[in-house]
Write a protein that holds these residues in place. Sequence first.
Motif, PDB file in Angstrom:
ATOM      1  N   VAL B 154      92.314 -17.971  -5.430  1.00  0.00           N
ATOM      2  CA  VAL B 154      93.695 -17.473  -5.292  1.00  0.00           C
ATOM      3  C   VAL B 154      94.627 -18.337  -6.132  1.00  0.00           C
ATOM      4  CG1 VAL B 154      95.634 -17.134  -3.711  1.00  0.00           C
ATOM      5  CG2 VAL B 154      93.315 -16.507  -2.984  1.00  0.00           C
ATOM      6  N   GLU B 155      94.435 -19.641  -6.046  1.00  0.00           N
ATOM      7  CA  GLU B 155      95.293 -20.552  -6.822  1.00  0.00           C
ATOM      8  C   GLU B 155      95.140 -20.321  -8.320  1.00  0.00           C
ATOM      9  OE1 GLU B 155      95.818 -24.426  -3.870  1.00  0.00           O
ATOM     10  OE2 GLU B 155      94.677 -24.657  -5.728  1.00  0.00           O
ATOM     11  N   VAL B 156      93.913 -20.186  -8.764  1.00  0.00           N
ATOM     12  CA  VAL B 156      93.666 -19.998 -10.198  1.00  0.00           C
ATOM     13  C   VAL B 156      94.262 -18.662 -10.672  1.00  0.00           C
ATOM     14  CG1 VAL B 156      91.870 -19.664 -11.947  1.00  0.00           C
ATOM     15  CG2 VAL B 156      91.592 -21.444 -10.205  1.00  0.00           C
ATOM     16  N   LEU B 157      94.062 -17.608  -9.878  1.00  0.00           N
ATOM     17  CA  LEU B 157      94.534 -16.283 -10.297  1.00  0.00           C
ATOM     18  C   LEU B 157      96.062 -16.197 -10.301  1.00  0.00           C
ATOM     19  CD1 LEU B 157      91.988 -14.012  -8.391  1.00  0.00           C
ATOM     20  CD2 LEU B 157      92.157 -14.289 -10.884  1.00  0.00           C
ATOM     21  N   THR B 158      96.694 -16.840  -9.320  1.00  0.00           N
ATOM     22  CA  THR B 158      98.147 -16.699  -9.201  1.00  0.00           C
ATOM     23  C   THR B 158      98.895 -17.837  -9.871  1.00  0.00           C
ATOM     24  OG1 THR B 158      98.210 -17.938  -7.115  1.00  0.00           O
ATOM     25  CG2 THR B 158      97.911 -15.536  -6.972  1.00  0.00           C
ATOM     26  N   GLY B 159      98.197 -18.937 -10.156  1.00  0.00           N
ATOM     27  CA  GLY B 159      98.881 -20.105 -10.700  1.00  0.00           C
ATOM     28  C   GLY B 159      99.716 -20.823  -9.656  1.00  0.00           C
ATOM     29  N   ILE B 160      99.497 -20.502  -8.394  1.00  0.00           N
ATOM     30  CA  ILE B 160     100.286 -21.118  -7.317  1.00  0.00           C
ATOM     31  C   ILE B 160      99.392 -22.049  -6.498  1.00  0.00           C
ATOM     32  CG2 ILE B 160     101.546 -20.636  -5.167  1.00  0.00           C
ATOM     33  CD1 ILE B 160     102.263 -17.882  -6.491  1.00  0.00           C
ATOM     34  N   THR B 161      99.801 -23.292  -6.344  1.00  0.00           N
ATOM     35  CA  THR B 161      99.058 -24.225  -5.505  1.00  0.00           C
ATOM     36  C   THR B 161      99.480 -23.999  -4.054  1.00  0.00           C
ATOM     37  OG1 THR B 161      99.131 -25.779  -7.334  1.00  0.00           O
ATOM     38  CG2 THR B 161      98.466 -26.651  -5.188  1.00  0.00           C
ATOM     39  N   ILE B 162      98.482 -23.770  -3.208  1.00  0.00           N
ATOM     40  CA  ILE B 162      98.789 -23.405  -1.823  1.00  0.00           C
ATOM     41  C   ILE B 162      98.829 -24.654  -0.958  1.00  0.00           C
ATOM     42  CG2 ILE B 162      98.076 -22.007   0.148  1.00  0.00           C
ATOM     43  CD1 ILE B 162      96.573 -20.221  -1.843  1.00  0.00           C
ATOM     44  N   THR B 163     100.014 -25.006  -0.534  1.00  0.00           N
ATOM     45  CA  THR B 163     100.169 -26.242   0.248  1.00  0.00           C
ATOM     46  C   THR B 163     100.957 -26.023   1.526  1.00  0.00           C
ATOM     47  OG1 THR B 163     102.156 -26.695  -1.029  1.00  0.00           O
ATOM     48  CG2 THR B 163     100.113 -27.783  -1.749  1.00  0.00           C
ATOM     49  N   ASN B 164     101.523 -24.849   1.669  1.00  0.00           N
ATOM     50  CA  ASN B 164     102.321 -24.582   2.870  1.00  0.00           C
ATOM     51  C   ASN B 164     102.504 -23.065   3.020  1.00  0.00           C
ATOM     52  OD1 ASN B 164     104.249 -23.807   0.945  1.00  0.00           O
ATOM     53  ND2 ASN B 164     105.184 -25.839   0.952  1.00  0.00           N
ATOM     54  N   GLY B 165     103.219 -22.696   4.052  1.00  0.00           N
ATOM     55  CA  GLY B 165     103.414 -21.278   4.345  1.00  0.00           C
ATOM     56  C   GLY B 165     104.085 -20.539   3.201  1.00  0.00           C
ATOM     57  N   GLN B 166     105.050 -21.190   2.599  1.00  0.00           N
ATOM     58  CA  GLN B 166     105.796 -20.523   1.529  1.00  0.00           C
ATOM     59  C   GLN B 166     104.904 -20.217   0.322  1.00  0.00           C
ATOM     60  OE1 GLN B 166     109.000 -22.815  -0.116  1.00  0.00           O
ATOM     61  NE2 GLN B 166     109.863 -21.017  -1.196  1.00  0.00           N
ATOM     62  N   SER B 167     104.113 -21.215  -0.079  1.00  0.00           N
ATOM     63  CA  SER B 167     103.258 -20.994  -1.253  1.00  0.00           C
ATOM     64  C   SER B 167     102.134 -20.002  -0.925  1.00  0.00           C
ATOM     65  CB  SER B 167     102.695 -22.318  -1.781  1.00  0.00           C
ATOM     66  OG  SER B 167     102.112 -23.077  -0.746  1.00  0.00           O
ATOM     67  N   LEU B 168     101.669 -20.028   0.318  1.00  0.00           N
ATOM     68  CA  LEU B 168     100.654 -19.043   0.718  1.00  0.00           C
ATOM     69  C   LEU B 168     101.226 -17.628   0.627  1.00  0.00           C
ATOM     70  CD1 LEU B 168      97.904 -18.223   1.980  1.00  0.00           C
ATOM     71  CD2 LEU B 168      98.900 -18.687   4.233  1.00  0.00           C
ATOM     72  N   ARG B 169     102.419 -17.445   1.159  1.00  0.00           N
ATOM     73  CA  ARG B 169     103.063 -16.118   1.097  1.00  0.00           C
ATOM     74  C   ARG B 169     103.323 -15.705  -0.357  1.00  0.00           C
ATOM     75  NH1 ARG B 169     105.607 -17.996   5.761  1.00  0.00           N
ATOM     76  NH2 ARG B 169     107.293 -18.963   4.573  1.00  0.00           N
ATOM     77  N   GLN B 170     103.756 -16.675  -1.148  1.00  0.00           N
ATOM     78  CA  GLN B 170     104.067 -16.380  -2.548  1.00  0.00           C
ATOM     79  C   GLN B 170     102.804 -15.931  -3.297  1.00  0.00           C
ATOM     80  OE1 GLN B 170     107.153 -16.187  -3.599  1.00  0.00           O
ATOM     81  NE2 GLN B 170     106.305 -15.319  -5.483  1.00  0.00           N
ATOM     82  N   ALA B 171     101.693 -16.615  -3.036  1.00  0.00           N
ATOM     83  CA  ALA B 171     100.434 -16.263  -3.694  1.00  0.00           C
ATOM     84  C   ALA B 171      99.981 -14.867  -3.247  1.00  0.00           C
ATOM     85  CB  ALA B 171      99.363 -17.302  -3.364  1.00  0.00           C
ATOM     86  N   MET B 172     100.067 -14.608  -1.961  1.00  0.00           N
ATOM     87  CA  MET B 172      99.663 -13.307  -1.446  1.00  0.00           C
ATOM     88  C   MET B 172     100.537 -12.202  -2.038  1.00  0.00           C
ATOM     89  SD  MET B 172      97.272 -12.255   0.589  1.00  0.00           S
ATOM     90  CE  MET B 172      96.807 -13.089   2.111  1.00  0.00           C
ATOM     91  N   LYS B 173     101.840 -12.492  -2.119  1.00  0.00           N
ATOM     92  CA  LYS B 173     102.784 -11.516  -2.673  1.00  0.00           C
ATOM     93  C   LYS B 173     102.458 -11.232  -4.147  1.00  0.00           C
ATOM     94  CE  LYS B 173     107.697 -10.726  -3.136  1.00  0.00           C
ATOM     95  NZ  LYS B 173     109.014 -11.305  -3.274  1.00  0.00           N
ATOM     96  N   THR B 174     102.115 -12.278  -4.871  1.00  0.00           N
ATOM     97  CA  THR B 174     101.769 -12.116  -6.287  1.00  0.00           C
ATOM     98  C   THR B 174     100.555 -11.192  -6.428  1.00  0.00           C
ATOM     99  OG1 THR B 174     102.609 -14.335  -6.760  1.00  0.00           O
ATOM    100  CG2 THR B 174     101.100 -13.375  -8.382  1.00  0.00           C
ATOM    101  N   LEU B 175      99.554 -11.393  -5.579  1.00  0.00           N
ATOM    102  CA  LEU B 175      98.351 -10.556  -5.665  1.00  0.00           C
ATOM    103  C   LEU B 175      98.682  -9.105  -5.314  1.00  0.00           C
ATOM    104  CD1 LEU B 175      95.807 -13.092  -4.121  1.00  0.00           C
ATOM    105  CD2 LEU B 175      95.951 -12.359  -6.522  1.00  0.00           C
ATOM    106  N   HIS B 176      99.496  -8.907  -4.287  1.00  0.00           N
ATOM    107  CA  HIS B 176      99.851  -7.537  -3.884  1.00  0.00           C
ATOM    108  C   HIS B 176     100.803  -6.865  -4.871  1.00  0.00           C
ATOM    109  CE1 HIS B 176      97.808  -7.244  -0.112  1.00  0.00           C
ATOM    110  NE2 HIS B 176      98.509  -8.173   0.507  1.00  0.00           N
ATOM    111  N   GLU B 177     101.797  -7.615  -5.344  1.00  0.00           N
ATOM    112  CA  GLU B 177     102.851  -6.961  -6.134  1.00  0.00           C
ATOM    113  C   GLU B 177     102.638  -7.081  -7.627  1.00  0.00           C
ATOM    114  OE1 GLU B 177     106.713  -7.863  -4.551  1.00  0.00           O
ATOM    115  OE2 GLU B 177     106.111  -7.186  -2.538  1.00  0.00           O
ATOM    116  N   THR B 178     102.498  -8.308  -8.126  1.00  0.00           N
ATOM    117  CA  THR B 178     102.297  -8.458  -9.573  1.00  0.00           C
ATOM    118  C   THR B 178     100.980  -7.797  -9.986  1.00  0.00           C
ATOM    119  OG1 THR B 178     103.395 -10.594  -9.391  1.00  0.00           O
ATOM    120  CG2 THR B 178     102.239 -10.129 -11.470  1.00  0.00           C
TER     121      THR B 178
END
Lengths: 355, 355
Positions: B154-178
């Motif tokens: 997930v981190e590699v695909l989205t370029g987002i490092t998952i360290t908290n709720g916000q980054s987790l949501r952001q990564a999930m949103k990127t996969l769903h929307e972008t």
Amino acid sequence: MATTAPKTSGRILSIQSHVSYGYVGGKAAVFPLQCLGYDVDVVNTVNFSNHSGYGRFGGSRATAEELSNIFSIMEQNELLVPERLLTGYVPGAEATAAVTGFAKRLRERKPDLIYLLDPVLGDSGRLYVSPEVVPIYQAALPLATIITPNWFEVEVLTGITITNGQSLRQAMKTLHETYQVPHVVISSIPLKSWLKDLLPTHLRPPSDTSDSDYLACIASSREGDLVHAQCFPCLPGYFSGVGDLFSALVVGHFPAATSQSQETAADGETPLSRAVSHALSKTHAMLVLTHEAALALPEEERLATDEELDAREPMRKIRRMRGRELRLIQGQDIIRGTQPIEYRQLQPWTDFWTA
Amino acid sequence: MATTAPKTSGRILSIQSHVSYGYVGGKAAVFPLQCLGYDVDVVNTVNFSNHSGYGRFGGSRATAEELSNIFSIMEQNELLVPERLLTGYVPGAEATAAVTGFAKRLRERKPDLIYLLDPVLGDSGRLYVSPEVVPIYQAALPLATIITPNWFEVEVLTGITITNGQSLRQAMKTLHETYQVPHVVISSIPLKSWLKDLLPTHLRPPSDTSDSDYLACIASSREGDLVHAQCFPCLPGYFSGVGDLFSALVVGHFPAATSQSQETAADGETPLSRAVSHALSKTHAMLVLTHEAALALPEEERLATDEELDAREPMRKIRRMRGRELRLIQGQDIIRGTQPIEYRQLQPWTDFWTA
């Protein structure tokens, strides 16, 4: 969480062809063996889109070097630990020599290896393989525990044309004595009149059937001169992968040396005849299932064989082939033994050698 | 002879690696899908002796041309008729592009194709593949119905490092929307304190466990913003092929569009969460079986991981790897559902997007 103790039938190494679509070679053998509880090590000798009977196929053949490399790395990694070996179609003489050379090393290291060698050479009078492959298989026969040629492959291997009881006995004797094969299973041989007349009365099919309606399966063990046979009805048309499924089931049902007794049981069964009876029964039930499923297809997928029409319209043949792929997945309970089927028990052919 | 009507779950095309010995890639996926009743078309992207974790392996990689040729012949032969597509490890950027290009054509021809794309890139902070593969997978994500990355992927695909709720949501949103992926399943993510604190109370494991003891699995459907999760205990040591088995079970249990309802059932399950619950439950039960079997092995086959000792004595690592191969055959009744196991039901995470 409660889990039951791991159950396993052991480990078997299968070396044969792979197709992406459909069920021949490894695709017809590996899943059934897995259902029977075997860990199956799988070496693919070709990677094709579909079997060659479709007329058009693509993919690649493993070279002798590639196969040898895989065997060598498995050996170095101590991953060559199968109790059983099953070899089938290998493309070309060099690759075949790589496989039989490997079988020789495995046999030397593991004298109690159960090796089923299916000498895939051809069928119905036609060679599938280069003639150079024949002597390679002949040289490898002494390594085998069991071989499962069809009648044509018996003829090619022994150089004997089978036309009567004498030539049948001579061919069987050649395989047992010249080639030292302990167990020979002729997977199928058309029940022509000479063979029907030769069979003991209790083994003959109903007398109102014509010759072409039946095939015979003959299992012969060298030790004790024990021969068993059974006839089974021939289903119309050609199905691919049947021999591959049959051979897998024979090696899967053949008992390990520890549980094996060469003595004939009270009902006349031997370890070989019992394994072949199971294999024949399950293969035939799978064919019936496949045949019935093919009949239920749209008309264009169950066209009768017609070489002239096929040549004009290749998709005609392709659709027929597709409709006749083994229904291995749908029939998996047959393999597993949880769906009851008719048990086609091979019967002793006591006067085979003396008739 | 009575035969029951052919039963089938449908047809699935699996494109991933093949190993002769052991259970990763296709060897971890195909047999389970066959047990679930699928006709599986199998395209091998590599043919290796064993998985790369052994340190030493041999065999060949399919080239982009070979893969394209197989797809093309299957297409010409009208054999590209799967309702489902599963893609996993592909060696190198060119071959990956051949596979995703093919997935695109199949998706265009069959809009209701269920495509599970497992973006096999790496694990635990380490890329397995060439970095050139990443943008190819990114471009292919919009073709997928479901993706099953681990947290690192997930981190590699989205370029987002998952360290908290916000980054987790952001990564999930990127996969769903972008990347327009309808269903995202994060197959495993370590249950660090921030994640444990973020989870609804009823989803947290017992409080006396340390962070490293548990992993979480998170399933998110874009439609309806529905997120489900479940924690599961992490077994000691590394097992190969787990992600491949899990992805196969997710696509195998995901309902076809005709039988599918996007509405949430009374018990809070969705089509995705139910499929993932089954996959998680079966995968975990298989791991427990494998772990228990490994513990019963001779000591030299269950040595603890020690990179220094491994480097000095390669067979040490190889024997450990061999002892930790999935017990897929011994546990086949788990896959089939005939052996009862604990159902690890994913629970709604209702405040995932709003917390």
